[in-house]
Design a protein around this motif. Structure first.
Motif, PDB file in Angstrom:
ATOM      1  N   LEU A   1      10.649 -15.901  14.680  1.00  0.00           N
ATOM      2  CA  LEU A   1      10.117 -17.254  14.824  1.00  0.00           C
ATOM      3  C   LEU A   1       8.656 -17.253  15.282  1.00  0.00           C
ATOM      4  CD1 LEU A   1      13.044 -19.240  16.493  1.00  0.00           C
ATOM      5  CD2 LEU A   1      12.319 -19.260  14.104  1.00  0.00           C
ATOM      6  N   ALA A   2       8.286 -16.276  16.088  1.00  0.00           N
ATOM      7  CA  ALA A   2       6.930 -16.205  16.626  1.00  0.00           C
ATOM      8  C   ALA A   2       5.886 -15.993  15.525  1.00  0.00           C
ATOM      9  CB  ALA A   2       6.834 -15.098  17.661  1.00  0.00           C
ATOM     10  N   LYS A   3       6.279 -15.398  14.412  1.00  0.00           N
ATOM     11  CA  LYS A   3       5.323 -15.097  13.334  1.00  0.00           C
ATOM     12  C   LYS A   3       5.640 -15.840  12.046  1.00  0.00           C
ATOM     13  CE  LYS A   3       2.781 -12.145  15.516  1.00  0.00           C
ATOM     14  NZ  LYS A   3       1.387 -12.404  15.762  1.00  0.00           N
ATOM     15  N   LEU A   4       6.385 -16.895  12.122  1.00  0.00           N
ATOM     16  CA  LEU A   4       6.814 -17.629  10.939  1.00  0.00           C
ATOM     17  C   LEU A   4       5.728 -18.597  10.459  1.00  0.00           C
ATOM     18  CD1 LEU A   4       9.427 -17.780   9.267  1.00  0.00           C
ATOM     19  CD2 LEU A   4      10.120 -19.688  10.681  1.00  0.00           C
ATOM     20  N   GLY A   5       5.516 -18.642   9.179  1.00  0.00           N
ATOM     21  CA  GLY A   5       4.604 -19.618   8.577  1.00  0.00           C
ATOM     22  C   GLY A   5       3.155 -19.447   8.974  1.00  0.00           C
ATOM     23  N   THR A   6       2.534 -20.515   9.432  1.00  0.00           N
ATOM     24  CA  THR A   6       1.099 -20.491   9.728  1.00  0.00           C
ATOM     25  C   THR A   6       0.774 -19.736  11.006  1.00  0.00           C
ATOM     26  OG1 THR A   6       1.279 -22.613  10.868  1.00  0.00           O
ATOM     27  CG2 THR A   6       0.661 -22.672   8.546  1.00  0.00           C
ATOM     28  N   LYS A   7       1.765 -19.366  11.789  1.00  0.00           N
ATOM     29  CA  LYS A   7       1.528 -18.571  12.999  1.00  0.00           C
ATOM     30  C   LYS A   7       1.261 -17.108  12.650  1.00  0.00           C
ATOM     31  CE  LYS A   7       4.836 -21.448  15.386  1.00  0.00           C
ATOM     32  NZ  LYS A   7       6.197 -21.455  15.899  1.00  0.00           N
ATOM     33  N   ASN A   8       1.572 -16.732  11.424  1.00  0.00           N
ATOM     34  CA  ASN A   8       1.334 -15.376  10.963  1.00  0.00           C
ATOM     35  C   ASN A   8      -0.158 -15.202  10.696  1.00  0.00           C
ATOM     36  OD1 ASN A   8       1.070 -13.043   9.380  1.00  0.00           O
ATOM     37  ND2 ASN A   8       3.169 -13.231   8.667  1.00  0.00           N
ATOM     38  N   PRO A   9      -0.788 -14.161  11.269  1.00  0.00           N
ATOM     39  CA  PRO A   9      -2.231 -13.972  11.071  1.00  0.00           C
ATOM     40  C   PRO A   9      -2.636 -13.772   9.610  1.00  0.00           C
ATOM     41  CG  PRO A   9      -1.367 -12.341  12.621  1.00  0.00           C
ATOM     42  CD  PRO A   9      -0.209 -13.161  12.152  1.00  0.00           C
ATOM     43  N   MET A  10      -1.732 -13.318   8.767  1.00  0.00           N
ATOM     44  CA  MET A  10      -2.060 -13.102   7.352  1.00  0.00           C
ATOM     45  C   MET A  10      -1.653 -14.288   6.481  1.00  0.00           C
ATOM     46  SD  MET A  10      -3.725 -10.429   6.444  1.00  0.00           S
ATOM     47  CE  MET A  10      -3.360 -10.189   4.712  1.00  0.00           C
ATOM     48  N   SER A  11      -1.233 -15.371   7.073  1.00  0.00           N
ATOM     49  CA  SER A  11      -0.781 -16.539   6.323  1.00  0.00           C
ATOM     50  C   SER A  11      -1.907 -17.076   5.444  1.00  0.00           C
ATOM     51  CB  SER A  11      -0.313 -17.630   7.282  1.00  0.00           C
ATOM     52  OG  SER A  11       0.051 -18.789   6.592  1.00  0.00           O
ATOM     53  N   GLY A  12      -1.653 -17.149   4.142  1.00  0.00           N
ATOM     54  CA  GLY A  12      -2.629 -17.686   3.201  1.00  0.00           C
ATOM     55  C   GLY A  12      -3.742 -16.728   2.830  1.00  0.00           C
TER      56      GLY A  12
END
Length: 55
Positions: free
Chosen positions: A19-30
């Motif tokens: 949950l801590a790295k899900l979606g936009t919280k992931n540094p590589m998101s996008g």
């Protein structure tokens, strides 16, 4: 090369980490790796597995 030793994680801990790295919280998101970065990663992995297979 030293063997990698890991602690056993509980299912609750794994879920919280997910949950801590899900979606936009992931540094590589996008973002995407550049071709140069992909080439470097590929080379390092080949070198790593070449050394591991020797031992």
């Amino acid at each position: 090369m030293a063997k990698r030793i890991r602690r056993k994680l509980s299912d609750a801990t794994k879920f919280k980490m997910r949950l801590a790295k899900l979606g936009t919280k992931n540094p590589m998101s996008g973002k995407h790796h550049t071709e140069e970065t992909k080439r470097k990663i590929r080379k390092k992995l080949k070198d790593y597995w070449r050394l591991v297979s020797i031992e």
